[in-house]
Design an enzyme around this catalytic site. Sequence first.
Site, PDB file in Angstrom:
ATOM      1  CD  GLU A 187      -4.357   5.644   3.957  1.00 18.18           C
ATOM      2  OE1 GLU A 187      -4.639   6.411   3.078  1.00 18.18           O
ATOM      3  OE2 GLU A 187      -4.409   4.371   3.860  1.00 18.18           O
ATOM      4  CB  CYS A 228      -5.511   6.056  -0.481  1.00 14.38           C
ATOM      5  SG  CYS A 228      -6.613   5.080   0.466  1.00 14.38           S
TER       6      CYS A 228
HETATM    7  C1  UN1 Z   1      -4.282   2.557  -0.023  1.00 17.19           C
HETATM    8  O1  UN1 Z   1      -4.520   2.994  -0.996  1.00 17.19           O
HETATM    9  O2  UN1 Z   1      -5.078   2.674   1.160  1.00 17.19           O
HETATM   10  O3  UN1 Z   1       1.348   2.918  -1.880  1.00 17.19           O
HETATM   11  C2  UN1 Z   1      -3.056   1.971   0.469  1.00 17.19           C
HETATM   12  C3  UN1 Z   1       0.376   2.474  -1.931  1.00 17.19           C
HETATM   13  C4  UN1 Z   1       0.265   1.244  -1.226  1.00 17.19           C
HETATM   14  C5  UN1 Z   1      -0.874   1.344  -0.348  1.00 17.19           C
HETATM   15  C6  UN1 Z   1      -2.001   1.845  -0.542  1.00 17.19           C
HETATM   16  N1  UN1 Z   1       1.360   0.806  -0.592  1.00 17.19           N
HETATM   17  O4  UN1 Z   1       0.011   2.439  -3.247  1.00 17.19           O
END
Ligand code: UN1
Length: 517
Positions: A269, A303
């Site tokens: 990821e 992310c």
């Molecule tokens: C991440 O930034 O690695 O959708 C995860 C989202 C969160 C998860 C982010 N539920 O922003």
Amino acid sequence: MSAISADFGINDALIQLDVKDLNEGSSTGSNNFSHGDIIESYSPVDGQLIGKVKMTTKEDYEKVMESATRAFKIWRTMPAPQRGEIVRQFGEKLREKKEALGKLVSYEMGKSYQEGLGEVQEMIDICDFAVGLSRQLHGLTMHSERPGHRMYEQYHPLGVVGIISAFNFPVAVWAWNTALAWICGDVCVWKPSEKTPICGVACQNIAAEVFKDNNLPEGICNLINGDYKVGEFMTKDARIPLISATGSTRMGKIVAQEVAARLGKSLLELGGNNAIIVTPDADIKMTVIGAVFGAVGTAGQRCTSTRRLIIHDSIYDQVKNAVVDAYKQLRIGNPLDENNHVGPLIDTDAVKMYENALTKVVDEGGNIVVEGGVLSGEGYESGCYVKPAIAEAKPNYEIVQHETFAPVLYLLKYSGGVENAIDIQNEVAQGLSSAIMTNNLREAERFLSVAGSDCGIANVNIGTSGAEIGGAFGGEKETGGGRESGSDAWKIYMRRQTNTINYTTELPLAQGIKFDL
Ligand code: UN1
């Protein structure tokens, strides 16, 4: 420093989580194997030392693996619903410690207290999800081509699962992996980011208590500390069938190669470069909320953070002005103070990357519409607080193709039909999250169609960040292709076995082959 609003302060949280006087890694839950160099954790909130942990040496790691391998033999024989009961208890413990853990996440990582609580809520949610799933790890039954034969498939646990997680979600991403891996019958070895090691110790303590209360071996849940070299112990270790890694694309490419070289599986990821398309039929008010939260929430360090707004030229000025106005309301400061919207970046290296991105976009011809800058003075002593910035840019700028983990939002213009906006959106190397703001059914469906967004997540009339745990989470292209948390993501934590059983007195061969003796 601005005052901490809640009565329950960070010190209380550290005491409740048993990480108050963490000194040289003396409190890593039940299996404290680490004896290497010291990692000090400083809060980006106020620059204070939170605690110290010890790195895991190769010898320490061997002990962890022995303990994990031994524990697996016991854990895998426990019926999955009983493993679910342990995960249920873990979820209950998280409910009890939600405030404390949320506060530590906020203090060590720098996200707002609300977001810290939200992260712990994701842990609780994935536990609930995993408990239900523990009665549903089902395979298919097929019709055999041979008479008197039964054919079906079943799922067995893999063994030791290695988890490498990033600083930005220092507890939730571990829980997504671990709650599923546990109900599947796997045991876990976790290396949290070396930037948020105290969160790792706190989680290990909570989980270790549950295993202890149930007289289960401590090796079901293991914590190791250190940088990428410690991660390498796992990526190169053939005893670990699955490595789940969250972080940069650069890191993911190394992990993928090391794991593939020994034919292991990896769940990656990695980086995102997420866009919201704003069409002439968009609800502007909703667009502003989605875009601003997406771009400045977690100080742009998700992310799934929104990095690009792709706006139709007919409404470009209107949307730009509305977003710029909203940025004027933003309060930047101590994230434990609930009045603030934006906390610090994780460290001063991140601040440098933020500054470089702003310099670069101007060099490439971009136009700054909301000025950035590093804040200094009272309350900003850590040097990690920056102003969320907005720049008008062109889709093909090098910096726009790049994921900068900071609150920098690029405004891009498109003209003509929605397909042109989709092309711009898909032009980048990353493929995590995407969104369209429109009340036009044709545009929405086009965006979701085979010729639409190429991302793992595609939303209509909500922003790019804040995915629920019930869906499969992850993305395509340089985001790495992995899926975590909901839907059928559990399958990656198990091995599939196809079973054919002959209950006749004959031995017919498949494919009609005759082999008479
Ligand atoms: C991440 O930034 O690695 O959708 C995860 C989202 C969160 C998860 C982010 N539920 O922003």
